[in-house]
Design a protein around this motif. Structure first.
Motif, PDB file in Angstrom:
ATOM      1  N   ILE A 124     -12.490  84.106  62.174  1.00 24.06           N
ATOM      2  CA  ILE A 124     -12.616  83.333  63.408  1.00 24.06           C
ATOM      3  C   ILE A 124     -11.255  83.324  64.091  1.00 24.06           C
ATOM      4  O   ILE A 124     -10.297  82.753  63.553  1.00 24.06           O
ATOM      5  CB  ILE A 124     -13.090  81.900  63.110  1.00 24.06           C
ATOM      6  N   ALA A 216     -15.592  76.488  67.467  1.00 21.48           N
ATOM      7  CA  ALA A 216     -16.057  75.472  66.523  1.00 21.48           C
ATOM      8  C   ALA A 216     -17.554  75.227  66.677  1.00 21.48           C
ATOM      9  O   ALA A 216     -18.288  75.117  65.687  1.00 21.48           O
ATOM     10  CB  ALA A 216     -15.275  74.172  66.731  1.00 21.48           C
ATOM     11  N   VAL A 232      -9.573  81.541  59.429  1.00 24.22           N
ATOM     12  CA  VAL A 232      -9.470  80.944  60.756  1.00 24.22           C
ATOM     13  C   VAL A 232      -8.032  81.087  61.243  1.00 24.22           C
ATOM     14  O   VAL A 232      -7.091  80.728  60.520  1.00 24.22           O
ATOM     15  CB  VAL A 232      -9.864  79.456  60.740  1.00 24.22           C
ATOM     16  N   THR A 242     -12.126  73.804  64.428  1.00 23.51           N
ATOM     17  CA  THR A 242     -13.011  74.734  63.718  1.00 23.51           C
ATOM     18  C   THR A 242     -13.109  74.371  62.251  1.00 23.51           C
ATOM     19  O   THR A 242     -14.206  74.386  61.667  1.00 23.51           O
ATOM     20  CB  THR A 242     -12.499  76.178  63.890  1.00 23.51           C
TER      21      THR A 242
END
Length: 261
Positions: A124, A216, A232, A242
């Motif tokens: 992410i 998120a 992340v 997130t």
């Protein structure tokens, strides 16, 4: 003291702790984003780590940046830098870097990595948080059996996805990789970004291929990631929101590795 380049755990007392590299390319992609390419001495970092950088424009000042390429014996480095509001150093890197500048690199550190046993990975990335994750993707491509990987890359609007062309082509080359572009708004700002216009290409994701919302929200709506390794990377605020959403929806905290930039 530094770890040897093979990361065997052996310590070399006489190994260098700083390395010199030279800017060979400065590519302004947006009004606030530049890609810097360098060639020089081999730097023994690990894919996903950050390094300490000293710039000729700011002698004595050290800043941490994450390479966007895995380590290479030919000394190639690449950094993605975004101007931070009020950040005169990042603004100077984006605006003032020139080919021929010599940078000093040192102090590799960080824990973003993909374990050998991982078979499903979710990455992410917010903005230039893409850089260390791209380094990891290219490093995973060297494995005999790379894990199935979903990369969620987020921005405020489609124009904010500064590497969409590269990611579109990369996903086409790597059958184990799926790239999911995420935008908070499907509409670009009305003001003109001349840097974007000068490097605009026809390759990339269409707006109808993008999911709308924050990273998120989009990742949280997937439900718990119970059998994945999750990485992340992005601004501190993006990382916090997130992480909170992932944990709230049942993803085990021990499965998540993160870094704010």
């Amino acid at each position: 003291m530094t770890i040897g380049p093979e990361d065997t755990g052996e310590i070399y007392l006489d190994a260098p702790t700083e390395w010199t590299t030279t800017v060979v390319g400065h590519h302004r992609l947006r009004h606030d984003i530049a890609v810097i390419r360098l060639i020089g001495e081999y730097v023994p970092f690990l894919a996903g780590q950050s390094v300490e950088v000293q710039l000729p424009q700011h002698p004595g000042l050290r800043r941490r940046l994450s390479p966007a390429l895995p380590p290479s014996l030919d000394g190639k480095l690449e950094f993605h830098v975004r101007t931070v509001p009020g950040g005169w150093c990042s603004g100077s890197i984006v605006a003032d870097t020139r080919p021929g500048d010599q940078w000093r690199i040192g102090a590799p550190a960080g824990w973003l990595s993909v374990d050998d046993w991982a078979t499903d990975v979710v990455m992410i990335a917010g903005g230039t948080g893409l850089a260390p994750l791209r380094s990891l993707l290219l490093d995973l491509a060297r494995r005999p059996e790379p894990p199935r990987t979903h990369l969620f890359i987020g921005g405020r609007s489609p124009r904010d996805l500064y590497a969409s062309d590269m990611l579109f082509l990369l996903a086409g080359e790597l059958p184990w990789l799926t790239v999911v572009p995420v935008v908070e708004s499907a509409y670009d700002p009305e003001w003109r970004d001349d840097w974007y216009e000068s490097c605009r290409v026809d390759v990339g994701f269409d707006v109808d291929e993008m999911l709308e919302g924050t990273l998120a929200e989009v990742v949280g709506d997937m439900g718990p990631l119970l059998n994945h390794q999750v990485l992340v990377c992005g601004s501190p605020g993006m990382v916090r929101s997130t992480m909170d959403r992932l944990i709230q929806t049942g993803t085990p905290v021990e499965a998540i590795r993160y870094e704010g930039i």
